[in-house]
Every structure is written in structure tokens, then in C-alpha cells.
Design a protein around this motif. Structure first.
Motif, PDB file in Angstrom:
ATOM      1  N   ASN B  77       0.690  -1.242  -0.010  1.00 33.00           N
ATOM      2  CA  ASN B  77      -0.187  -0.030   0.018  1.00 33.00           C
ATOM      3  C   ASN B  77       0.984   1.379   0.022  1.00 33.00           C
ATOM      4  O   ASN B  77       0.416   2.420  -0.253  1.00 33.00           O
ATOM      5  N   ALA B  78       2.232   1.117   0.379  1.00 33.48           N
ATOM      6  CA  ALA B  78       3.022   2.329   0.413  1.00 33.48           C
ATOM      7  C   ALA B  78       3.926   2.335  -1.091  1.00 33.48           C
ATOM      8  O   ALA B  78       4.727   3.212  -0.991  1.00 33.48           O
ATOM      9  N   GLN B 253      -1.098  10.666  11.877  1.00 38.01           N
ATOM     10  CA  GLN B 253      -1.883  10.008  10.482  1.00 38.01           C
ATOM     11  C   GLN B 253      -2.209   8.609  11.098  1.00 38.01           C
ATOM     12  O   GLN B 253      -3.310   8.204  10.710  1.00 38.01           O
ATOM     13  N   ALA B 254      -1.354   8.007  11.902  1.00 39.40           N
ATOM     14  CA  ALA B 254      -1.662   6.438  12.275  1.00 39.40           C
ATOM     15  C   ALA B 254      -2.972   6.471  13.310  1.00 39.40           C
ATOM     16  O   ALA B 254      -3.694   5.590  13.256  1.00 39.40           O
ATOM     17  N   ILE B 444       4.303   1.613  13.186  1.00 42.92           N
ATOM     18  CA  ILE B 444       3.794  -0.060  12.699  1.00 42.92           C
ATOM     19  C   ILE B 444       2.228   0.254  11.879  1.00 42.92           C
ATOM     20  O   ILE B 444       1.672  -0.292  11.106  1.00 42.92           O
ATOM     21  N   ILE B 445       1.141   1.098  12.787  1.00 43.33           N
ATOM     22  CA  ILE B 445       0.084   1.220  12.466  1.00 43.33           C
ATOM     23  C   ILE B 445      -0.173   1.856  10.761  1.00 43.33           C
ATOM     24  O   ILE B 445      -0.660   1.527  10.226  1.00 43.33           O
ATOM     25  N   GLU B 446       0.922   2.760  10.692  1.00 45.99           N
ATOM     26  CA  GLU B 446       0.789   3.690   9.516  1.00 45.99           C
ATOM     27  C   GLU B 446       1.354   2.628   8.386  1.00 45.99           C
ATOM     28  O   GLU B 446       0.799   2.731   7.301  1.00 45.99           O
ATOM     29  N   ARG B 447       2.444   1.907   8.384  1.00 48.13           N
ATOM     30  CA  ARG B 447       3.006   1.332   7.644  1.00 48.13           C
ATOM     31  C   ARG B 447       2.677  -0.353   7.464  1.00 48.13           C
ATOM     32  O   ARG B 447       2.737  -1.003   6.504  1.00 48.13           O
TER      33      ARG B 447
END
Lengths: 173, 708
Positions: B77-78, B253-254, B444-447
Motif C-alpha cells: 500500500n505504500a 496520521q496513524a 507500525i499502524i501507519e505502514r
């Protein structure tokens, strides 16, 4: 929420018009400002030590009275934590860091030299009330080991030969 | 201004870009650049055998360990975003080339008039270490000099958190040139302004000299080569006292993602899948802890951030709080959302005034933007954070003791179970997480968990921050993937042992850990392997000891610490550590007997078994591990009455070397007349009669007398 900020705790707070009553009033004011009291005992003790410079018996009794808890409980907490002291400190508080990084880089020699220069042992205060010598475990400035902290100012990479000069700065202040 | 929606947060992020624009060109995604720079062979090197290091399960546990070279490891997703970044990086590289041609004049290629217009950013380290070396004054002088030249509008001076390279502080970094200056003094400021900021010429003398080839480096210091900075991702990059800089880099953002796109159970599942484990020392699975919490009964529950970094010689938590407080706040809010808590506490040492100040600022700003407090980002989730101060008690790092301290009592641990997750603060379910653990949560939540789980070893995922200190060239904060070997950390990153001395041992885990000898240097570090060799991860203190350190004395030092810090509740710990200390003192004074070694082992075992909390259970480790690996030193103290390192006063031996000029001063001053020799010839000390007073060494005019 206005809580006491540690850090300047080693020095007495500025008290404009002086006097013991004023000191107690400052403490009362702080306690009154807290949303809950008993659970904030440690914060209250921090603030009290900031105001009075130490936590003598009468201050502990007063706090016990304010919070409506046994004085033994207050004493139990005061004696448990190394940050709290019942003896008045000198004008300047000298701390030799005895954390591991400082230990392996010769903190013991620095401590001996400070003791020699001040003529007191760690934990004591000079007769003129100018210096109190304490030791603390790690200020986290390990890159500068060995470290000497006076009134919150950190002296890094201290050598035995510099101790006299550093202390001298404070004798004149 | 309260941010009521994710869109509002995104707008603020975009508006804030201008703050970090100049830095962005060089260092916007530091961890990805660094992931790319980890040499491919590092994994292979490690797979070699571990010589004679008992108790380690070799290296099966690090498949692919640090082999997270290229960008493939970034989750899909990134992917798109990532491509752009890679292109950007390439562009940057081209720029670098252009800049470097007329070295050392980095920006010298630009026309003078262009140079005079450039927007620049000067980052100055404002960590405790650098502040102790006048970095505040550097900032003040810099601002004054800039104002005097009317340059304050185009040059921003930013006080950042710790860069990690504490040995060479104060550190300054200038962007967009991406030039790293070390050991800057306030007196260097006018020259930096005049030469670099105006003329575009780098100051050679402030650049780091690569000890290998004597080359002066503007960037890409070997110290950072093998590092992978995830928990420290923003330290030394952003201004910790401005939440907008954190937001500009994707901060909060996370939290927004979790609040609007994930259920609490999904957040927990993500953290569990990432393999994140408690960084405070125990290494318990963070996701599992949260899951247990979420299942607990009762409405009110609490999140506690354990910032009582008591291990002397460890300072990573302090640096994270000073350099990137918002990442910890965001981690706490995420934890709160996951387990259903609305209130968090940060329990912090009173010895860290700067970290307290930065935290207070961060909490105030985040609350102001509605990122903490009531109805965060317009959602139904509320989460407030309060700071609680420690008062100097090491045992308060233990979670039950910490809870009692927050309640306003003596910080004594209590029996588990009930675990805090069942019955914690004020009897309510409570989740205690360490600072570094929480700093890992938002990313971790973000990526995504997959991205994180790619890093590290089989059982220990991600990275670990170590506070590298002691007799090592590059003292500082080091963040490496789990599975990196001690050799890489101490020699490749740390630059080896100071003054070219011989490496003797590395102490990890502070008073709870042990000493790791040279033959275990190639052990890949993770929670299990360190336990296997009789030490432990602890909070990540890593102290390097050299040939001049006496291992018996080191063990004694740690025991002195635990004797001081034992809360006194369990007899085994209270009395046992005292007895251990007495035996060690006896040995260092030359009064030991061989039976003492058995007593140490036996008593150590009892203390481990019979103590309630982690402090007592691990207190004998420094003794047991030194006994295991350095038994010969103990024996030398007892049998030969000799301290091989020359540290223990009573057992030191003074000898006169060939530097002796035969001046007879030592012989004349010796109080027991045990020095013999004729004038102008090398003198000799009679070891039998020597009382080890050290007078001869003090009086020798040519330093010919050594203590060994």
C-alpha cells in the motif's frame, strides 16, 4: 494542570516576602489547586521540597494534616525515595554521577577529589552551608562521562585537576 | 485551533510542509534511505559460527535478519508513494554530485546571488548531552548573528532532539546541503554564518574525520551506516517543541487511520502481527498485553507510559522523549483506543527536567489541536494524558511498583497475578508500556505489521535502540535491527575501543544484565540470545569495558547499586544482595577465599528464585555472568592476591618500567624502603614488602611506575 516541575528542586523557590508562613501558604495553595489530593502525595512532596528546600518533620506533619492521612504514611514515602531529603541542603548541590558510564570512566576519582576539596563525605553538607555533596545515578549525558552536576548545570569530561576550579566558581557566587 | 476531521489534519500537514521543506530534500524518509544502505553481506557474516559461547542457539533465529535491503520490504500500500520517494532520492543524489564537484565548497557551484537567496535550515542538537556542552548558546549566537545580517528570514534555526552521536556533540546539521558538523562551539558560529551560510563553503575543521582513512566527511558518517532508525526516526530531524513539524512528517496520521478505518481489535491484531515486544527489558509481546487488557472486565482502564529509565547508562527513552515526544503521545493514544482506555499517565524520572518540559509542551500542543483530549479528530474517542513524577527509585521501573508510586505510595512491587492488565492502577485494568515500545506503535499502524515484521529476527522483530557508552570511541544512541551482532555495534558503529585498548566485555541490561565476553561478540542480539549467554536486553544500556576494567569490581559496582535500590520487601533480595556485596568487597580487598566463589553462586541462585520482582530476580546476574566468563580474574584476586587490571587498590602491584632513569626519588620516598637500585639504573620494587601506598608512582618524575 499546574503540577510542580522537578529540576529546579535542588534550589529553594524564590519567596518574595520570605517567612515560614508564606512558605506554608504557598504549599496550601498548591494542594488546593489539585483535582485530587492523596494520590498526588509525591507531586505534593516535590513541590514542598521546592518551597522549603527539604522535608523536615513539621512539613510532613502539615502535609499529613492537609491530606488527612497518617503522618507515618508521609514519612514512609519520604524515606523511600532518594530524591526527598529531610535535612536542609546547602546553597549549592554538587552531584557526582555514579552511573555505569561514568563509573568506568573514573567517576570514583572525581568523587574522592570533590570530597577532598569540600572536606565532606557524600551525603553531607559543608559547615558554612555552601555545598551539599550527593551522588546520582545517570543524568543520561553518558557521552560526556565522567559528569559532575552542580545546581543542575552539567560539567562533562571532568578531570580531577578541574574539580577545584569548578567548585571555585560557586564559592564566589 | 481544534482539528475536527482527518481532512483538517491533512490540511495542517500540507500547510506545515514549508517548515520542513528545506530539510525534506535531504532527509525526509531517513529510515528508508538507511534500509537501503545496509550492506547485503551483513546477514551472511552473522551466520558464521559463534565460537565457544555456551548457551546460544546459534543463528537460526535470524533468517533474513537485517537483509531488508531494498524497497521491496515496504508494504504494497505504500508502494506508489515509495516509488516517488526513490525518485526523489535519486534526484537528491544527482544534486549531491553537483554539489560535491568543487569540494569542499558544497554549494559553491551556485552563483553568488543565488546563494544569497537560498532558504536554509540549521539544525542544532538540543538533547541533554549537547545542551551540557553549550548548544543553547550556539543557538542564541546563531540567531543573533543571523539577525545582525538580516538573514533570519531565509535561515531557520531549529533546536532538535538528540542526533545520537553524543560523543562528538554539540552537533549541527545544515540543510539543504546536508552537512554534518561536530563539536561545534559557540565561537564557531560567526565562521559558520560567514563561510557556510553566506559563501557556501563548508567548514573543513568541523567535519567528522573518518578514522579509517583520515577523510573528512560531510555526511554518511560510518556511525550511521548500519543503523536503522525507526524509534528514533524523528530524533535530530524535527523540532520537538513544535507539533506542526511532527504533523508535517505524517504525525498523528496513524491515529487518524486507526480511529476512522480500524476497529480496536484490528489495531491490536496489527500490533500482535508485527511481533513488537516490550522494549523495557522483559520482552513481552505488546499485542498480547493489549489483547489481555481489552478482555479485562470493568469500565475504567488506564494506559501508563513507563519513562522511569533507571538503568544507569541507558538514555534512549530520555532521548526519544526529548527528541520526538509526540510519537510517544500518539503511541499512547493508539494503545488507549485499542484497549478502551480514556486516560493515560506518563511516569517519568525527576532527573529528566528537559524531557519533562518537552512532554508538557507536546501535551499542551496536541491537546490544543484536538489530537488528545475530548473527541479526538471529531471521533467518539477521548484520551487525556497526565505526567507523574518519580522521585529516584530504581525499583519503580517494575510495573507494579510503578503503579503504587503513581497512587502516591511507596514504590514496592506486589505479587503477580493479578497482573496489572487485570487489576492495576486504583484496582482498574492497566497497561504499562515502555517509551521506546510506544514510539514504535504509530509507524507500525501507519505502514502495517508486515513491513515491521520483515525487520529483525524470527522471535524479536524490529529494531532496538542501544545506549552505547563506556570505553568506546563513539558514545551515543544506536538503533539497529534485532539480530545485529555486538561486534557490529561496538566496532563498526561504535568505532572500537577507546585508545586502541583491548576489548574485555560488554555489559548489557544494566544492574539486571550481565557481562558478555569477547568470544560472544558475534552473537546476534535479540531477547533470547542475550538470555542464553547469561545477560539480558534490559532497556538497552550497552557499556563497553576494556582491559583496564576489573570484572570483580564491575560486579561489585552493580551490587552496590542493587543494595541501594532494593526496596527491602523480600528478604532474599534485601539481605542477599547485601551479602553478595560483602563477599565481593572481601575479594577485592584481598581477603577472599576460594569457597567464596561457591557461596556467590549458591546465594545468587537463591536470590533469583526467592525474590518477588524483576529487580531481585535479576540482581545476581552481574555476579553470575562475570563468574562464568571471568572466573580466572576472581581466582587471581583470591589465590594470587592480585588484581590483573590493577584496579583494586589493595591488590594492585606497582612495578618500575624501563623508562626509569634511576633518579632514586622513589626509593627515598618509599615509607617502607622496599625499593632497591643504584643511581642511574632501573630500580626494582620488592612486592613482598610493598604496602601499595602509591607514593612512588606519585613522586616519579618520568612516569616510569605502573600499577597493574
Amino acid at each position: 494542570m499546574s503540577q510542580s516541575e522537578p529540576g529546579q528542586m535542588t534550589q529553594q523557590a524564590e519567596i518574595p516576602d520570605g517567612g515560614v508562613n508564606r512558605q506554608f501558604a504557598l504549599l496550601d495553595e498548591f494542594v488546593a489547586s489539585l483535582p485530587y489530593k492523596k494520590e498526588n502525595l509525591i507531586a505534593i512532596l516535590h513541590r514542598a521540597q521546592e518551597i522549603f528546600g527539604s522535608l523536615p518533620e513539621e512539613v510532613q506533619m502539615h502535609i499529613a494534616y492537609l491530606l488527612d492521612i497518617p503522618a507515618a504514611k508521609v514519612y514512609g514515602v519520604v524515606s523511600f525515595y532518594s530524591f526527598f531529603t529531610m535535612k536542609a541542603r546547602g546553597r549549592h548541590v554538587v552531584n557526582v554521577c555514579t552511573g555505569t558510564a561514568c563509573f568506568v570512566r573514573g567517576a570514583a576519582k572525581i568523587q574522592l577529589e570533590v570530597e577532598k576539596q569540600l572536606g565532606i563525605k557524600t551525603g553531607e553538607t559543608t559547615e558554612d552551608g555552601l555545598f551539599t555533596l550527593e551522588s546520582l545515578r545517570c543524568v543520561g549525558a553518558c557521552g560526556l562521562a565522567p559528569v559532575l552536576v552542580i545546581d543542575g548545570k552539567v560539567y562533562g569530561k571532568v578531570e580531577v585537576g578541574q574539580v577545584k576550579e569548578i567548585l571555585g566558581e560557586y564559592r564566589e557566587k | 485551533m481544534r482539528l475536527e476531521t482527518t481532512d483538517a489534519l491533512n490540511r495542517l500537514r500540507d500547510e506545515s510542509q514549508r517548515l520542513i521543506e528545506v530539510r525534506a530534500q535531504a532527509r525526509i524518509e531517513p529510515w528508508e534511505q538507511q534500509m537501503g544502505s545496509i550492506p547485503e553481506d551483513s546477514g551472511a557474516e552473522k551466520a558464521e559460527s559463534i565460537p565457544e559461547c555456551s548457551g546460544v542457539e546459534k543463528t537460526e533465529s535470524i533468517p533474513g535478519g537485517v537483509g531488508v535491503e531494498d524497497t521491496e520490504s515496504v508494504p504494497q500500500n505504500a508502494g506508489e508513494k515509495n516509488k516517488e520517494e526513490v525518485e526523489d532520492q535519486d534526484k537528491d543524489k544527482d544534486k549531491d554530485k553537483d554539489r560535491e564537484e568543487p569540494a569542499p565548497e558544497g554549494a559553491g557551484g551556485a552563483a553568488p546571488e543565488e546563494r544569497a537567496k537560498r532558504e536554509m535550515t540549521v539544525l542544532v542538537c538540543g538533547g541533554t548531552g549537547c545542551q551540557a556542552s553549550d548548544s543553547e548558546e550556539i543557538i542564541a549566537r546563531m540567531r543573533k548573528e543571523l539577525a545582525a545580517r538580516q538573514m533570519q528570514d531565509r535561515v531557520r534555526v531549529v533546536k532538535t532532539g538528540c542526533f545520537g552521536f553524543c560523543e562528538k556533540g554539540p552537533i549541527m546539521e545544515i540543510h539543504p546541503d546536508d552537512v554534518f558538523y561536530i563539536e561545534v562551539s559557540p565561537d564557531d558560529v560567526p565562521a559558520i554564518v560567514e563561510e557556510h551560510l553566506i559563501q557556501g563553503r563548508y567548514l573543513e575543521r568541523l567535519l567528522y574525520v573518518n578514522p579509517v582513512n583520515g577523510e573528512r566527511l560531510e555526511r554518511n558518517l560510518p556511525f550511521y551506516h548500519r543503523q536503522l532508525r525507526i524509534a528514533l526516526r524523528h530524533c535530530g530531524l524535527i523540532a520537538p517543541e513544535d507539533v506542526k513539524e511532527y504533523i508535517a512528517l505524517g504525525g498523528y496520521q496513524a491515529l487518524a487511520k486507526a480511529l476512522f478505518q480500524m476497529k480496536p481489535s484490528e489495531v491490536i491484531a496489527e500490533i500482535r502481527a508485527s511481533g513488537l515486544r516490550g522494549r523495557g527489558g522483559g520482552g513481552f509481546s505488546t499485542g498480547l498485553k493489549w489483547e489481555l487488557m481489552s478482555r479485562a472486565e470493568g469500565g475504567q482502564r488506564y494506559i501508563i507510559c513507563n519513562a522511569d529509565e533507571g538503568d544507569p547508562g541507558a538514555f534512549m527513552d530520555r532521548s526519544i522523549l526529548e527528541g520526538d515526544p509526540n510519537s510517544v503521545l500518539e503511541g499512547m493514544a493508539l494503545a488507549g483506543y485499542a484497549v478502551g482506555a480514556t486516560h493515560g499517565f506518563i511516569y517519568i524520572r525527576a532527573e529528566y527536567p528537559l524531557a519533562v518540559h518537552r512532554l508538557q509542551t507536546a501535551i499542551r500542543q496536541a491537546t490544543g489541536y484536538g489530537l488528545l483530549g475530548e473527541r479526538i479528530l471529531g471521533s467518539d474517542f477521548c484520551f487525556g494524558i497526565e505526567i507523574k513524577y518519580g522521585a529516584g527509585a530504581f525499583v519503580c521501573g517494575e510495573e507494579t511498583a510503578l503503579i503504587h508510586s503513581i497512587e502516591g505510595g511507596r514504590g514496592e512491587p506486589s505479587v503477580k497475578p493479578p497482573y496489572p492488565a487485570q487489576e492495576g492502577l486504583w484496582g482498574k485494568p492497566t497497561c504499562v508500556n515502555n517509551v521506546e515500545t510506544l514510539a514504535n506503535v504509530p509507524i507500525i499502524i501507519e505502514r502495517g505489521a508486515d513491513w515491521y515484521a520483515e525487520i529483525g529476527t524470527e522471535k524479536s522483530k524490529g529494531t532496538k535502540v542501544f545506549a552505547l557508552a563506556g570505553k568506546v570511541n563513539n558514545v551515543g544512541l544506536v538503533e539497529v535491527p534485532m539480530g545485529t551482532t555486538l561486534r557490529e555495534i561496538i566496532f563498526d558503529i561504535g568505532g572500537g575501543v577507546k585508545k586502541g585498548k583491548r576489548f574485555k566485555a560488554a555489559q548489557t541490561g544494566g544492574p539486571s544484565g550481565g557481562c558478555i565476553p569477547a568470544q560472544c561478540l558475534d552473537t546476534p542480539i535479540d531477547y533470547e540470545s542475550l538470555l542464553g549467554i547469561g545477560s539480558m536486553m534490559g532497556s538497552g544500556g550497552l557499556i563497553v569495558l576494556d582491559e583496564d576494567d576489573c570484572m570483580v569490581n564491575v560486579a561489585k559496582f552493580y551490587l552496590e547499586f542493587t543494595v541501594d535500590e532494593s526496596c527491602g520487601r523480600c528478604t532474599a533480595c534485601r539481605v542477599g544482595t547485601k551479602r553478595l556485596h560483602e563477599i565481593l568487597s572481601r575479594i577485592t580487598e584481598g581477603k577472599g577465599e576460594l569457597e567464596d566463589l561457591d557461596r556467590l553462586t549458591e546465594l545468587g541462585g537463591i536470590i533469583k528464585d526467592a525474590s518477588l520482582c524483576g529487580l531481585g530476580q535479576s540482581a545476581p546476574n552481574p555476579v553470575l555472568s562475570t563468574l562464568k566468563y571471568f572466573r580466572d580474574e576472581y581466582v587471581a584476586h583470591i589465590v594470587e592476591r592480585h588484581c590483573p587490571a590493577g584496579v583494586c587498590e589493595a591488590l594492585a602491584r606497582y612495578t618500575i618500567t624501563e623508562k626509569c632513569i634511576g633518579c632514586t626519588v622513589c626509593a627515598k620516598n618509599c615509607p617502607v624502603s622496599c625499593i632497591a637500585g643504584s643511581p642511574k639504573k632501573q630500580h626494582v620494587i620488592d612486592q613482598e614488602r610493598c604496602i601499595r601506598c602509591g607514593t612512588c608512582q606519585a613522586k616519579c618524575p618520568v612516569d616510569a611506575i605502573v600499577r597493574k
